[in-house]
Design a protein around this motif. Structure first.
Motif, mmCIF file in Angstrom:
data_model
loop_
_atom_site.group_PDB
_atom_site.id
_atom_site.type_symbol
_atom_site.label_atom_id
_atom_site.label_comp_id
_atom_site.label_asym_id
_atom_site.label_seq_id
_atom_site.Cartn_x
_atom_site.Cartn_y
_atom_site.Cartn_z
ATOM 1 N N ALA A 250 0.822 -1.214 0.000
ATOM 2 C CA ALA A 250 0.000 0.000 0.000
ATOM 3 C C ALA A 250 0.858 1.266 0.000
ATOM 4 O O ALA A 250 0.492 2.273 -0.612
ATOM 5 N N GLU A 251 2.022 1.223 0.667
ATOM 6 C CA GLU A 251 2.899 2.411 0.702
ATOM 7 C C GLU A 251 3.851 2.474 -0.494
ATOM 8 O O GLU A 251 4.503 3.489 -0.706
ATOM 9 N N HIS A 252 3.959 1.352 -1.216
ATOM 10 C CA HIS A 252 4.895 1.291 -2.349
ATOM 11 C C HIS A 252 4.159 0.823 -3.596
ATOM 12 O O HIS A 252 4.218 -0.357 -3.957
ATOM 13 N N PRO A 253 3.440 1.743 -4.236
ATOM 14 C CA PRO A 253 2.589 1.351 -5.372
ATOM 15 C C PRO A 253 3.407 0.949 -6.602
ATOM 16 O O PRO A 253 4.556 1.382 -6.778
ATOM 17 N N LEU A 254 2.758 0.119 -7.399
ATOM 18 C CA LEU A 254 3.316 -0.316 -8.687
ATOM 19 C C LEU A 254 2.385 0.206 -9.769
ATOM 20 O O LEU A 254 1.187 -0.080 -9.748
ATOM 21 N N VAL A 255 2.914 1.010 -10.699
ATOM 22 C CA VAL A 255 2.121 1.547 -11.798
ATOM 23 C C VAL A 255 2.633 0.910 -13.086
ATOM 24 O O VAL A 255 3.833 0.958 -13.368
ATOM 25 N N VAL A 256 1.710 0.290 -13.846
ATOM 26 C CA VAL A 256 2.117 -0.476 -15.031
ATOM 27 C C VAL A 256 1.384 0.057 -16.259
ATOM 28 O O VAL A 256 0.163 0.246 -16.222
ATOM 29 N N PHE A 257 2.123 0.301 -17.339
ATOM 30 C CA PHE A 257 1.538 0.814 -18.574
ATOM 31 C C PHE A 257 1.554 -0.268 -19.643
ATOM 32 O O PHE A 257 2.635 -0.756 -20.031
ATOM 33 N N LEU A 258 0.360 -0.664 -20.127
ATOM 34 C CA LEU A 258 0.203 -1.837 -20.986
ATOM 35 C C LEU A 258 -0.441 -1.483 -22.326
ATOM 36 O O LEU A 258 -1.611 -1.069 -22.357
ATOM 37 N N PRO A 259 0.257 -1.660 -23.440
ATOM 38 C CA PRO A 259 -0.358 -1.439 -24.755
ATOM 39 C C PRO A 259 -1.579 -2.333 -24.943
ATOM 40 O O PRO A 259 -1.561 -3.508 -24.585
ATOM 41 N N CYS A 260 -2.643 -1.765 -25.518
ATOM 42 C CA CYS A 260 -3.931 -2.469 -25.578
ATOM 43 C C CYS A 260 -4.531 -2.462 -26.977
ATOM 44 O O CYS A 260 -4.658 -1.409 -27.592
ATOM 45 N N GLY A 261 -4.872 -3.665 -27.470
ATOM 46 C CA GLY A 261 -5.603 -3.804 -28.731
ATOM 47 C C GLY A 261 -7.027 -4.232 -28.426
ATOM 48 O O GLY A 261 -7.858 -3.423 -28.030
ATOM 49 N N VAL A 262 -7.342 -5.540 -28.551
ATOM 50 C CA VAL A 262 -8.670 -6.007 -28.128
ATOM 51 C C VAL A 262 -8.770 -6.040 -26.610
ATOM 52 O O VAL A 262 -9.863 -6.144 -26.062
ATOM 53 N N GLY A 263 -7.639 -6.014 -25.922
ATOM 54 C CA GLY A 263 -7.647 -5.925 -24.463
ATOM 55 C C GLY A 263 -7.230 -7.204 -23.745
ATOM 56 O O GLY A 263 -7.047 -7.193 -22.527
ATOM 57 N N GLY A 264 -7.096 -8.296 -24.471
ATOM 58 C CA GLY A 264 -6.776 -9.572 -23.830
ATOM 59 C C GLY A 264 -5.441 -9.545 -23.097
ATOM 60 O O GLY A 264 -5.346 -9.979 -21.938
ATOM 61 N N ALA A 265 -4.420 -9.028 -23.764
ATOM 62 C CA ALA A 265 -3.090 -9.010 -23.143
ATOM 63 C C ALA A 265 -3.070 -8.111 -21.899
ATOM 64 O O ALA A 265 -2.706 -8.573 -20.805
ATOM 65 N N PRO A 266 -3.490 -6.841 -22.009
ATOM 66 C CA PRO A 266 -3.441 -6.009 -20.802
ATOM 67 C C PRO A 266 -4.376 -6.497 -19.695
ATOM 68 O O PRO A 266 -4.027 -6.433 -18.517
ATOM 69 N N ALA A 267 -5.573 -6.997 -20.072
ATOM 70 C CA ALA A 267 -6.509 -7.452 -19.033
ATOM 71 C C ALA A 267 -5.966 -8.699 -18.341
ATOM 72 O O ALA A 267 -6.079 -8.844 -17.114
ATOM 73 N N GLY A 268 -5.373 -9.608 -19.113
ATOM 74 C CA GLY A 268 -4.800 -10.824 -18.523
ATOM 75 C C GLY A 268 -3.688 -10.477 -17.541
ATOM 76 O O GLY A 268 -3.635 -10.997 -16.418
ATOM 77 N N ILE A 269 -2.814 -9.572 -17.951
ATOM 78 C CA ILE A 269 -1.707 -9.176 -17.078
ATOM 79 C C ILE A 269 -2.233 -8.412 -15.861
ATOM 80 O O ILE A 269 -1.816 -8.651 -14.723
ATOM 81 N N ALA A 270 -3.186 -7.514 -16.107
ATOM 82 C CA ALA A 270 -3.720 -6.704 -15.000
ATOM 83 C C ALA A 270 -4.401 -7.582 -13.956
ATOM 84 O O ALA A 270 -4.244 -7.364 -12.750
ATOM 85 N N VAL A 271 -5.133 -8.599 -14.397
ATOM 86 C CA VAL A 271 -5.832 -9.439 -13.426
ATOM 87 C C VAL A 271 -4.828 -10.331 -12.678
ATOM 88 O O VAL A 271 -4.982 -10.585 -11.481
ATOM 89 N N GLY A 272 -3.796 -10.755 -13.381
ATOM 90 C CA GLY A 272 -2.731 -11.520 -12.716
ATOM 91 C C GLY A 272 -2.035 -10.679 -11.654
ATOM 92 O O GLY A 272 -1.773 -11.136 -10.539
ATOM 93 N N LEU A 273 -1.764 -9.421 -11.982
ATOM 94 C CA LEU A 273 -1.120 -8.517 -11.012
ATOM 95 C C LEU A 273 -2.054 -8.210 -9.854
ATOM 96 O O LEU A 273 -1.636 -8.138 -8.692
#
Ligand SMILES: *Cc1c(COP(=O)(O)O)cnc(C)c1O
Length: 434
Positions: A250-273
């Motif tokens: 909570a005190e050390h946030p992680l901000v991730v920037f993910l290129p998005c097409g149909v959304g599968g790759a960023p959504a898969g990674i985001a839900v894993g994170l």
């Protein structure tokens, strides 16, 4: 400022005029705080699916090491390095030597040269396992895999499916680069070229697959195995952060920037994170200004599938891998629950960042893979972004934040294509100075 209505409540503002005019902007997702029961269920299913995908990759690692020389040193695992981004800090708008920037280098992924190596390979392994040929992990005779693609998904699916002995048909949209088609044909895949956009190619791919009893269609707009395959990257990143002694909480946030097409790759990674870090991780989806398909879907309440054309946009972008008119409904539902937000970038910005990545860090990336580099600037330059930085505690302690830019493709790009992008970037820069 237009106010967006979500589930009957007025939520985060977005400059709709700027969106429709194709101007760069940032949107913060209000739905992450109040997940509906339906979104919660989809997120939970996706988390379970990512764990299954990890187990499947583990089962197949010895087979993958046999099939691909380049995977042998790592025992058949498909991994990318986590690179120090210090040299790029000022390029992205961070303070050199003060803020922490890392690059998750999927542009260097083995076998397929893009993030699609994870999703596409997993989707094919899932089919191979389900069909259970005589040899484990080998395609039964005469079975065909069909896929529609703007380029990289076809490349990834085609290479692995041919290696496992499947027949392969790839339906390529107009954006697909000639070298990707040529490369697939070298691997023995059938490539069908379409004049239309990604959606048109998908319609034909889906119809021809349905008419062929020997064919299995990998549907980029609905596939769970694709989404789940992408998600295994989250645990890999977590391990790499741990190895560097980087804490995420909570005190050390992680901000991730993910290129998005149909959304599968960023959504898969985001839900894993999300499964690993909960609310300490803030994944932002990066899209071209003329192709913000996931952003448009996220802005709408419910399960509609708005297209970028309906929003008055053209889909025209140099980021061929992100040029999709409509997002995946599955990916958007997951994103509603776990994405911190989305932002858009212009072609000029993509090219400038592609060039900076090459000149300052020697990274050869394709335009789609450069989309994440503008995330920090969007957070700093927009009122919405600044409010997010304050609300998330990042503004008070910027030094405690870890920024990760995900570079998603480039390894197989021919040198002359890369050179042409560099030269276009330097022309743009000269035009700017004039
Ligand atoms: C496909 C692709 C993406 C985005 O993946 P989606 O699942 O379509 O959102 C990003 N970068 C590159 C290079 C790609 O090929």
């Amino acid at each position: 400022m237009g106010w967006v209505i979500v589930s009957g409540a007025m939520t985060a503002p977005i400059d709709l005029a700027a969106l429709h005019a194709g101007q760069p902007l940032l949107w913060v997702n209000p739905g992450r705080q109040e997940r509906s029961a339906a979104v919660d269920r989809t997120v939970a299913e996706a988390i379970a699916g990512v764990a299954e995908a990890q187990a499947r990759f583990d089962r197949f690692a010895p087979r993958l090491a046999e099939l691909f020389d380049e995977l042998r040193p790592a025992g058949g695992t498909i991994r990318s390095p986590l690179l120090d981004g210090a040299a790029l800090a000022s390029t992205v708008g961070l303070r050199a030597g003060r803020d922490r920037l890392l690059v998750k280098a999927d542009h260097d992924l083995a076998v397929a040269g893009s993030i699609k190596a994870r999703g596409g390979i997993h989707a094919v392994l899932e089919i191979a396992e389900r069909m259970g040929g005589d040899v484990p992990g080998q395609a039964p005779r005469g079975r065909r895999i069909v896929v529609g693609s703007t380029g990289n998904l076809g490349l990834s699916v085609g290479i692995i499916a041919r290696a496992l002995g499947f027949d392969v048909t790839v339906h390529m949209s107009a954006e697909a680069r000639a070298w990707k088609k040529a490369r697939l044909r070298e691997h023995g895949a059938e490539v069908v070229e379409h004049d239309g956009d990604y959606e048109r190619a998908l319609v034909v791919a889906r119809e021809t697959a349905a008419a062929d009893p020997e064919a299995t269609f990998i549907d980029d707009e609905h596939s769970r195995p694709l989404l789940h395959g992408y998600g295994v990257a989250a645990a890999e990143l977590a391990e790499q952060l741990r190895d560097r002694g980087i804490v995420v909480d909570a005190e050390h946030p992680l901000v991730v920037f993910l290129p998005c097409g149909v959304g599968g790759a960023p959504a898969g990674i985001a839900v894993g994170l999300h499964a690993l870090f909960g609310d300490a991780v803030h994944p932002f989806f990066a899209e071209p200004v003329q192709a913000p398909s996931a952003l448009l879907a996220l802005l709408e309440a419910g399960d509609g599938r708005p297209s970028v054309y309906d929003a008055g946009l053209t889909l025209r972008t140099i980021a061929d891998g992100l040029a999709v008119p409509r997002a995946s409904r599955l990916a958007v539902t997951v994103a509603r629950g776990v994405a911190a937000g989305a932002f858009t970038v212009s072609d000029e910005e993509l090219l400038a960042d592609l060039a900076a990545a090459w000149q300052t860090a020697g990274m050869r990336i394709e335009p789609s893979a450069a989309a994440g580099f503008r995330g920090v600037r969007r957070l700093h330059e927009t009122a919405t972004g600044r409010r997010f930085l304050t609300d998330s505690g990042i503004a008070a302690h910027p030094e405690r934040t870890t920024y990760v830019v995900w570079t998603t493709g480039g390894r197989l790009v021919p040198e002359e294509e890369h050179r042409a992008w560099l030269s276009q970037a330097s022309h743009n820069q000269k035009d700017d100075l004039r």
